[in-house]
Design an enzyme around this catalytic site. Sequence first.
Site, PDB file in Angstrom:
ATOM      1  N   HIS A  57       0.873  -1.204   0.068  1.00 43.77           N
ATOM      2  CA  HIS A  57       0.084   0.076  -0.113  1.00 43.77           C
ATOM      3  C   HIS A  57       0.762   1.190   0.023  1.00 43.77           C
ATOM      4  CE1 HIS A  57      -2.287   3.094   2.698  1.00 43.77           C
ATOM      5  NE2 HIS A  57      -2.918   2.863   1.305  1.00 43.77           N
ATOM      6  N   HIS A 132       2.314  11.119  -1.361  1.00 48.18           N
ATOM      7  CA  HIS A 132       1.442  10.861  -0.270  1.00 48.18           C
ATOM      8  C   HIS A 132       1.683  11.699   1.004  1.00 48.18           C
ATOM      9  CE1 HIS A 132       0.125   7.691   2.923  1.00 48.18           C
ATOM     10  NE2 HIS A 132      -0.967   8.166   2.455  1.00 48.18           N
TER      11      HIS A 132
END
Length: 341
Positions: A57, A132
């Site tokens: 992930h 991110h």
Amino acid sequence: MLAVRKVRRKLRMGTICSPNPTGTKTSSEVCNADWMASLPPHLHNVPLSNLAIPGSHDSFSYWVDEKSPVGPDQTPAIKRLARISLVKKLMKKWSVTQNLTFREQLEAGIRYFDLRVSSKPGDADQEIYFIHGLFGIKVSDGLMEIDSFLTQHPQEIVFLDFNHFYAMDEAHHKRLVLRIQEAFGNKLCSACSVESMTLQALWKKKCQVLIFYHCPFYKQYPFLWPGKKIPAPWANTTSVRKLILFLETTLSERAPRGSFHVSQAILTPRVKTIARGLVGGLKNTLVHRNLPAILDWVKTQKPGAMGVNIITSDFVDLVDFATTVIELNDLLQEDRALAKC
């Protein structure tokens, strides 16, 4: 008997990831760099959508740049707070979801990569970066690292899932696709029937890379697979119990044909979770204590048309995640043995 088979299989797949002066392999040194090539022959013609495949992930987030601007994936409020240098340091603790580089993940057996990308404000050359919360490395650098591994391991197949795009216009998309072509060339697999994607078929074509592109731009290139071919339902919870219930429910609703399936075995922090564990970060606050329970769920699963396919995790190195997922394919081997009885 099962334990003996697993030991033999590990020895068949394993390579020394780091030198050992004694010349022996320890459990921490055995890696899964060639696990697909080492699957038994009867699995070579099983659709990849029916195999158990480990994934990560936010795969690229092993490094983020706290000196860069806050990404366009963040709210205006976070961007204002991030003018304080300490805030970016804390953001980094919650933005990083992996410890291993792409190469290290590949050597550990990870074959699916969750990728989020963005242009960078003020970047004159329109380069694309992983993102991110904070910006990571250039996408082109990451892709070349993956390609280097694939060249050395010609029977391994990877799934690259570009599922979030930020601050990107058509020119940025064209640049990104060009980077993909430059990195992988003939290794790219054209979009076609999911059921035709077997190891044997891909080895015959010498294709190793499936690119999924969650944007209408995919229609312009034959090697970009539509995002709908690889659904990845998201539980969006901090509760392991709710996560497992969600994973079970979405697996039961999985389409038996026509797509791959990603089980996101991850917990997602809420605002209050971050507030309570601000200094500890994602790994110490949420992942470390819950990952063993998530791995226990993985161990109870079975691959197949209505079973697990791709399973993703944060911090894949904290437990024996990749090997646990890979060994689920032994259950397909057991089914074959039972059918002969």
